[in-house]
Design an enzyme around this catalytic site. Structure first.
Site, PDB file in Angstrom:
ATOM      1  N   HIS A 177      16.521  54.009  26.456  1.00 45.52           N
ATOM      2  CA  HIS A 177      17.609  54.976  26.338  1.00 45.52           C
ATOM      3  C   HIS A 177      17.076  56.371  26.004  1.00 45.52           C
ATOM      4  CE1 HIS A 177      21.307  56.817  24.562  1.00 45.52           C
ATOM      5  NE2 HIS A 177      21.738  56.405  25.728  1.00 45.52           N
TER       6      HIS A 177
ATOM      7  N   ASP B  68      31.822  63.511  29.034  1.00 44.66           N
ATOM      8  CA  ASP B  68      31.546  62.908  30.346  1.00 44.66           C
ATOM      9  C   ASP B  68      32.837  62.597  31.086  1.00 44.66           C
ATOM     10  OD1 ASP B  68      28.666  62.808  30.181  1.00 44.66           O
ATOM     11  OD2 ASP B  68      29.006  61.403  28.538  1.00 44.66           O
TER      12      ASP B  68
ATOM     13  N   THR C  82      32.848  62.601  21.721  1.00 44.32           N
ATOM     14  CA  THR C  82      32.235  61.928  22.866  1.00 44.32           C
ATOM     15  C   THR C  82      31.371  60.763  22.413  1.00 44.32           C
ATOM     16  OG1 THR C  82      30.679  62.229  24.712  1.00 44.32           O
ATOM     17  CG2 THR C  82      30.308  63.586  22.791  1.00 44.32           C
TER      18      THR C  82
ATOM     19  N   ASP D 247      36.635  65.690  25.202  1.00 43.38           N
ATOM     20  CA  ASP D 247      35.661  64.677  25.601  1.00 43.38           C
ATOM     21  C   ASP D 247      34.617  65.381  26.475  1.00 43.38           C
ATOM     22  OD1 ASP D 247      34.547  62.108  26.375  1.00 43.38           O
ATOM     23  OD2 ASP D 247      35.572  62.417  28.287  1.00 43.38           O
TER      24      ASP D 247
HETATM   25  C1  XBP Z   1      30.737  58.582  28.324  1.00 42.13           C
HETATM   26  C2  XBP Z   1      29.820  57.509  27.974  1.00 42.13           C
HETATM   27  C3  XBP Z   1      28.413  57.779  27.709  1.00 42.13           C
HETATM   28  C4  XBP Z   1      27.578  58.181  28.916  1.00 42.13           C
HETATM   29  C5  XBP Z   1      26.137  57.952  28.657  1.00 42.13           C
HETATM   30  O1  XBP Z   1      31.043  59.312  27.172  1.00 42.13           O
HETATM   31  O2  XBP Z   1      30.228  56.379  27.861  1.00 42.13           O
HETATM   32  O3  XBP Z   1      27.862  56.592  27.209  1.00 42.13           O
HETATM   33  O4  XBP Z   1      27.924  57.387  30.059  1.00 42.13           O
HETATM   34  O5  XBP Z   1      25.700  58.638  27.544  1.00 42.13           O
HETATM   35  P1  XBP Z   1      32.362  60.277  26.989  1.00 42.13           P
HETATM   36  P2  XBP Z   1      24.601  58.023  26.561  1.00 42.13           P
HETATM   37  O6  XBP Z   1      33.290  60.117  28.152  1.00 42.13           O
HETATM   38  O7  XBP Z   1      32.957  59.794  25.687  1.00 42.13           O
HETATM   39  O8  XBP Z   1      31.798  61.675  26.897  1.00 42.13           O
HETATM   40  O9  XBP Z   1      23.603  57.275  27.406  1.00 42.13           O
HETATM   41  O10 XBP Z   1      23.985  59.222  25.883  1.00 42.13           O
HETATM   42  O11 XBP Z   1      25.320  57.102  25.610  1.00 42.13           O
HETATM   43 MG    MG Z   2      34.891  60.656  29.273  1.00 41.69          MG
END
Ligand code: XBP
Ligand code: MG
Length: 253
Positions: free
Chosen positions: A91, A20, A131, A18
């Site tokens: 966005h 974030d 992700t 993953d």
């Molecule tokens: C985390 C998310 C993402 C980010 C924002 O993703 O939910 O939406 O907060 O990114 P993960 P975007 O943990 O799956 O990596 O604004 O580009 O959607």
């Molecule tokens: Mg995450």
């Protein structure tokens, strides 16, 4: 006894990361700040403070998160005929802002991430990403934290709108497995959040959870990590042998 390399080779074909919260704590001081900058740029009176953002993180995906916020706090915005296009525009601005913020270098990898990625590469284990974040965000983060070549280390990148249903749907994991041509049992996922764990587990992938700052800690009693194969504070000291044990049917309980 088999040398460690052989044990690892037998058990794991790929690590699926993953982004974030897992590679780095990107949310509070990265995505949140970029959302607010984009709202300002669009002349909107919206502001996501840390407490509200924690709550909004239950919805994955930036466009989906904005829409969810509107449903709760500004429903008239969604009645505009061009609401979907407006959200897409906000966005896109947010993605530009986030990229610029990442490029300043202020977002660092979480402990143990770099070491695990290098160990996997050295052992010939394939790397992939699953992700909900936008593909450009993945590239910027990998480049800035691991080096110019790093995006190329990840053979498959499942990101953003590559699948219509975002986490906790297993769709992105199933897409990544399909692109890798591997069974779930040959892979280990690394996640930080409840939707992330739900997605990986529903795809049948053994999952290591290193909860992010926004998620319950491993020590919280009755935490939401029952489906995890392993829960750790962070990836420091997590070895390939530990991960191989998770994919070995003899160790499944
Ligand atoms: C985390 C998310 C993402 C980010 C924002 O993703 O939910 O939406 O907060 O990114 P993960 P975007 O943990 O799956 O990596 O604004 O580009 O959607
Ligand atoms: Mg995450």
């Amino acid at each position: 006894m088999l040398p460690l390399r052989s044990v690892v080779d037998m058990a794991i074909r790929a690590l699926i990361f993953d982004v974030d919260g897992t590679l780095a704590e990107t949310e509070r001081d990265g995505h949140r700040v970029a959302f607010n900058a984009a709202f300002d740029e669009a002349g909107l009176p919206w502001h996501w403070d840390v407490e509200l953002y924690d709550d909004l993180l239950t919805v994955t995906g930036g466009k989906e998160r904005i829409r969810h916020f509107c449903t709760r706090f500004d429903p008239t915005f969604l009645q505009r005929r061009d609401a979907t296009a407006l959200i897409a525009g906000i966005h896109a601005a947010k993605t530009r802002r986030y990229g610029a913020l990442v490029r300043t270098g202020q977002i660092k990898l979480r402990p143990g991430v770099q070491e695990l990625i290098h160990a996997a590469r050295d052992a010939g284990i394939r790397l992939a990403i699953a992700t909900t974040t936008t593909p450009d965000n993945v590239t910027e983060l990998l480049r800035t934290t691991l080096g110019e070549d790093a995006p190329g280390w990840f053979e498959v990148v499942g990101a953003g709108d590559v699948v219509p249903d975002k986490k906790p749907s297993p769709a992105v994991y199933l897409w990544v497995l399909d692109q890798l041509g591997l069974d779930a049992a040959e892979c280990v996922a690394i996640e930080d959040s409840e939707p992330g764990l739900a997605a990986a587990a529903a795809a049948g992938v053994a999952t290591v959870v290193a909860p992010s700052a926004h998620a319950p800690s491993p020590r919280d009693p009755g935490g939401p990590w029952e489906q995890a194969a392993l829960v750790v504070d962070d990836l420091t000291n997590v070895t390939l042998a530990d991960l191989a044990a998770l994919t070995n049917p003899a160790n499944n309980h």
